[in-house]
Design a protein around this motif. Structure first.
Motif, mmCIF file in Angstrom:
data_model
loop_
_atom_site.group_PDB
_atom_site.id
_atom_site.type_symbol
_atom_site.label_atom_id
_atom_site.label_comp_id
_atom_site.label_asym_id
_atom_site.label_seq_id
_atom_site.Cartn_x
_atom_site.Cartn_y
_atom_site.Cartn_z
ATOM 1 N N TRP A 11 0.834 -1.201 0.000
ATOM 2 C CA TRP A 11 0.000 0.000 0.000
ATOM 3 C C TRP A 11 0.872 1.257 0.000
ATOM 4 O O TRP A 11 0.588 2.210 -0.705
ATOM 5 C CB TRP A 11 -0.926 -0.037 1.229
ATOM 6 C CG TRP A 11 -1.866 1.126 1.265
ATOM 7 C CD1 TRP A 11 -2.995 1.281 0.539
ATOM 8 C CD2 TRP A 11 -1.725 2.296 2.051
ATOM 9 N NE1 TRP A 11 -3.592 2.478 0.819
ATOM 10 C CE2 TRP A 11 -2.811 3.119 1.767
ATOM 11 C CE3 TRP A 11 -0.798 2.729 2.992
ATOM 12 C CZ2 TRP A 11 -3.008 4.358 2.363
ATOM 13 C CZ3 TRP A 11 -0.998 3.957 3.587
ATOM 14 C CH2 TRP A 11 -2.084 4.762 3.272
ATOM 15 N N VAL A 12 1.943 1.281 0.753
ATOM 16 C CA VAL A 12 2.863 2.427 0.790
ATOM 17 C C VAL A 12 3.535 2.598 -0.578
ATOM 18 O O VAL A 12 3.683 3.710 -1.073
ATOM 19 C CB VAL A 12 3.908 2.255 1.921
ATOM 20 C CG1 VAL A 12 5.010 3.279 1.791
ATOM 21 C CG2 VAL A 12 3.243 2.348 3.280
ATOM 22 N N LYS A 13 3.933 1.483 -1.202
ATOM 23 C CA LYS A 13 4.532 1.578 -2.533
ATOM 24 C C LYS A 13 3.525 2.134 -3.539
ATOM 25 O O LYS A 13 3.846 2.974 -4.379
ATOM 26 C CB LYS A 13 5.022 0.209 -2.996
ATOM 27 C CG LYS A 13 6.260 -0.265 -2.289
ATOM 28 C CD LYS A 13 6.656 -1.625 -2.827
ATOM 29 C CE LYS A 13 7.881 -2.169 -2.119
ATOM 30 N NZ LYS A 13 8.236 -3.506 -2.617
ATOM 31 N N TRP A 14 2.295 1.655 -3.438
ATOM 32 C CA TRP A 14 1.250 2.131 -4.329
ATOM 33 C C TRP A 14 0.991 3.620 -4.114
ATOM 34 O O TRP A 14 0.873 4.397 -5.060
ATOM 35 C CB TRP A 14 -0.022 1.322 -4.086
ATOM 36 C CG TRP A 14 -1.200 1.817 -4.900
ATOM 37 C CD1 TRP A 14 -1.481 1.515 -6.189
ATOM 38 C CD2 TRP A 14 -2.226 2.688 -4.445
ATOM 39 N NE1 TRP A 14 -2.615 2.147 -6.590
ATOM 40 C CE2 TRP A 14 -3.109 2.894 -5.520
ATOM 41 C CE3 TRP A 14 -2.491 3.322 -3.236
ATOM 42 C CZ2 TRP A 14 -4.236 3.713 -5.444
ATOM 43 C CZ3 TRP A 14 -3.613 4.136 -3.161
ATOM 44 C CH2 TRP A 14 -4.475 4.318 -4.257
ATOM 45 N N PRO A 21 4.639 9.761 -9.435
ATOM 46 C CA PRO A 21 4.787 8.684 -10.410
ATOM 47 C C PRO A 21 6.152 8.776 -11.111
ATOM 48 O O PRO A 21 6.708 9.857 -11.265
ATOM 49 C CB PRO A 21 3.649 8.924 -11.395
ATOM 50 C CG PRO A 21 3.337 10.367 -11.263
ATOM 51 C CD PRO A 21 3.654 10.739 -9.852
ATOM 52 N N PRO A 22 6.668 7.634 -11.527
ATOM 53 C CA PRO A 22 7.935 7.666 -12.254
ATOM 54 C C PRO A 22 7.727 8.345 -13.609
ATOM 55 O O PRO A 22 6.652 8.257 -14.205
ATOM 56 C CB PRO A 22 8.302 6.193 -12.426
ATOM 57 C CG PRO A 22 7.020 5.467 -12.315
ATOM 58 C CD PRO A 22 6.168 6.279 -11.375
ATOM 59 N N PRO A 23 8.731 9.051 -14.067
ATOM 60 C CA PRO A 23 8.557 9.749 -15.349
ATOM 61 C C PRO A 23 8.403 8.753 -16.495
ATOM 62 O O PRO A 23 9.098 7.751 -16.559
ATOM 63 C CB PRO A 23 9.843 10.554 -15.497
ATOM 64 C CG PRO A 23 10.836 9.862 -14.622
ATOM 65 C CD PRO A 23 10.051 9.246 -13.500
ATOM 66 N N LYS A 24 7.459 9.067 -17.358
ATOM 67 C CA LYS A 24 7.229 8.209 -18.517
ATOM 68 C C LYS A 24 8.177 8.652 -19.624
ATOM 69 O O LYS A 24 8.332 9.848 -19.869
ATOM 70 C CB LYS A 24 5.795 8.336 -19.002
ATOM 71 C CG LYS A 24 4.788 7.810 -18.023
ATOM 72 C CD LYS A 24 3.398 7.943 -18.582
ATOM 73 C CE LYS A 24 2.400 7.428 -17.569
ATOM 74 N NZ LYS A 24 1.024 7.600 -18.052
ATOM 75 N N PRO A 25 8.796 7.718 -20.269
ATOM 76 C CA PRO A 25 9.670 8.125 -21.376
ATOM 77 C C PRO A 25 8.831 8.680 -22.525
ATOM 78 O O PRO A 25 7.893 8.039 -22.992
ATOM 79 C CB PRO A 25 10.376 6.833 -21.782
ATOM 80 C CG PRO A 25 9.484 5.744 -21.292
ATOM 81 C CD PRO A 25 8.779 6.284 -20.079
ATOM 82 N N ARG A 26 9.149 9.909 -22.894
ATOM 83 C CA ARG A 26 8.409 10.543 -23.981
ATOM 84 C C ARG A 26 9.167 10.319 -25.284
ATOM 85 O O ARG A 26 10.380 10.464 -25.309
ATOM 86 C CB ARG A 26 8.268 12.042 -23.733
ATOM 87 C CG ARG A 26 7.405 12.336 -22.539
ATOM 88 C CD ARG A 26 7.195 13.803 -22.390
ATOM 89 N NE ARG A 26 6.327 14.053 -21.253
ATOM 90 C CZ ARG A 26 5.797 15.214 -20.988
ATOM 91 N NH1 ARG A 26 6.076 16.243 -21.746
ATOM 92 N NH2 ARG A 26 5.016 15.357 -19.945
#
Length: 118
Positions: A11-14, A21-26
């Motif tokens: 739950w803590v990780k979520w 949130p981790p950056p999404k590769p664009r």
């Protein structure tokens, strides 16, 4: 670890992913080639012709509205010099023959030698 601790850790990780949130590769945008210069369009020729027509109108106004040659002379010299400079500077940009344009507009290279005022 027991089941409760495992659920708390997940739950803590979520929650951490939800908050940060981790950056999404664009995907990198495709590089476009440099702009290719094109020749002058009709609009440029129209502007050039309008400038020359306006200078002709100014010359006619000076000739018709100012009867004194002492006053009209310097104005006409400036108008004619501006017309000559305009043709010499802009005609090559429009791929026009400068000498032909000067002849077409009755502009001489040395107006003081070839023309007289009044």
């Amino acid at each position: 670890m027991n089941l409760t601790w495992t659920r708390i850790v997940e739950w803590v990780k979520w929650l951490d992913r939800l908050i940060d949130p981790p950056p999404k590769p664009r995907p990198q945008p495709e590089r476009k080639p440099m702009a290719v210069l094109v020749g002058p369009g009709k609009r440029h020729f129209d502007c050039y012709r309008k400038i020359l027509a306006d200078l002709n109108d100014y010359e006619v106004d000076v000739l018709t509205n100012i009867p004194d040659p002492q006053v009209a002379g310097p104005l006409l010299v400036r108008i004619r010099a501006f017309r000559r400079d305009t043709i010499v500077q802009i005609a090559p940009l429009l791929d026009l023959d400068v000498e032909q344009e000067l002849r077409r507009c009755n502009v001489f290279r040395l107006p003081s030698v070839t023309t007289r005022l009044h």
